[in-house]
Design an enzyme around this catalytic site. Structure first.
Site, PDB file in Angstrom:
ATOM      1  N   ASP A   1      -9.971   0.088  -4.979  1.00 54.89           N
ATOM      2  CA  ASP A   1      -8.937   0.189  -3.946  1.00 54.89           C
ATOM      3  C   ASP A   1      -8.287   1.559  -4.066  1.00 54.89           C
ATOM      4  OD1 ASP A   1      -6.626  -0.491  -2.142  1.00 54.89           O
ATOM      5  OD2 ASP A   1      -7.564  -2.452  -2.249  1.00 54.89           O
TER       6      ASP A   1
ATOM      7  N   GLU B   1       0.846  -1.195   0.000  1.00 55.82           N
ATOM      8  CA  GLU B   1       0.000   0.000   0.000  1.00 55.82           C
ATOM      9  C   GLU B   1       0.881   1.244   0.000  1.00 55.82           C
ATOM     10  OE1 GLU B   1      -2.448   1.891  -0.158  1.00 55.82           O
ATOM     11  OE2 GLU B   1      -4.297   0.740  -0.033  1.00 55.82           O
TER      12      GLU B   1
END
Length: 278
Positions: free
Chosen positions: A187, A13
């Protein structure tokens, strides 16, 4: 497609191209690590996203706090708590905004329904913007700095909200892009210089590009199904980076959790600087 290195993240991430260092950073949330191509740092709690403050300094979001991190010395200085009294939650997706603030989402460590929120830190103040969020993602800002996008992934809806001159939300968020008919799970996301919206789609192995009007334009495919967050980088900001995850795979494939870079995809925007001074 070849990964940028041999690192495989449990949950990649927070990709960030640091403009003053011309250096790429990303996180493995569940591994408690911050990576660059040349080195890695390990923390004693989950870390998920960052904004750059100056050449040697990042603002980092962790499981319990926002802190200032020195890339040269490894030194840390707490900025403020982030749901530190809530053992259920951790930080997730986040990004610096055009006004010098920093938006960060929180979520349950087991994706508990509605356990999270979206917060903004700005010049000494941390304020909750939106609550009852399950999996906050897609936090990014239009090129003109007048609106922000975000999503609660299970809803499959990208929300858009106007911003005032100081970057605080003005008005009620409205659905800008609904992916329910297509079945894609949104996302992380980022805007490019033309106002196109680049969205990682978890489980689909791709980053999809939508025009300023929300129309689908194209998709870049990756050999790892859980694409988690894109970022533009490289000398001309034309390379598309994307993190991925091994989480959610009972038997991960060799490239699950890798981070990728695709050259000459589009023209990105420089990541905004976080302003620490009140």
């Amino acid at each position: 497609m070849t990964p940028i290195n041999d690192i495989r993240c449990t949950l990649g991430e927070g990709p960030l191209w640091h403009p003053e260092r011309a250096e790429f950073f990303w996180f493995d949330i569940l591994g408690g690590k911050l990576h660059s191509l040349n080195r890695s740092w390990t923390f004693d709690e989950y870390v998920s996203a960052a904004g750059w403050v100056d050449r040697n300094t990042l603002l980092v979001a962790s499981e319990t706090r926002l802190f200032v991190f020195d890339l040269e010395t490894g030194g840390q200085r707490d900025l403020c708590p982030l749901e530190a009294d809530n053992r259920i939650t951790r930080s997730n997706d986040g990004r610096a905004d055009p006004q010098g603030g920093f938006w960060i989402g929180t979520m349950g460590k087991h994706a508990e329904h509605g356990a999270g929120a979206i917060w903004r830190w700005y010049r000494g103040e941390l304020r909750k913007l939106f609550g009852d969020i399950s999996i906050p993602n897609a936090i990014c800002f239009a090129p003109d700095g007048r609106s922000a996008c975000f999503t609660d992934t299970p809803t499959r809806r990208i929300m858009r909200v106007g911003l005032d001159a100081q970057g605080w939300p003005a008005g009620t968020p409205e659905c800008w892009l609904d992916l329910n008919a297509d079945g894609y799970n949104p996302d992380g996301a980022v805007f490019d210089a033309a106002g196109n919206f680049w969205l990682a789609q978890w489980g689909a192995g791709r980053v999809a590009c939508y025009g300023p009007d929300g129309a689908f334009l194209r998709a870049v495919s990756f050999p790892a199904s859980h694409t988690s967050c894109p970022a533009f980088g490289g000398p001309d900001l034309t390379d598309l980076y994307c993190t991925t995850a091994r989480e959610g795979h009972a038997t991960p494939a060799p490239l699950d959790g890798a981070t990728f870079c695709v050259p000459d995809v589009g023209k990105g925007l420089q990541e905004h600087r976080v302003v620490l001074d009140a």
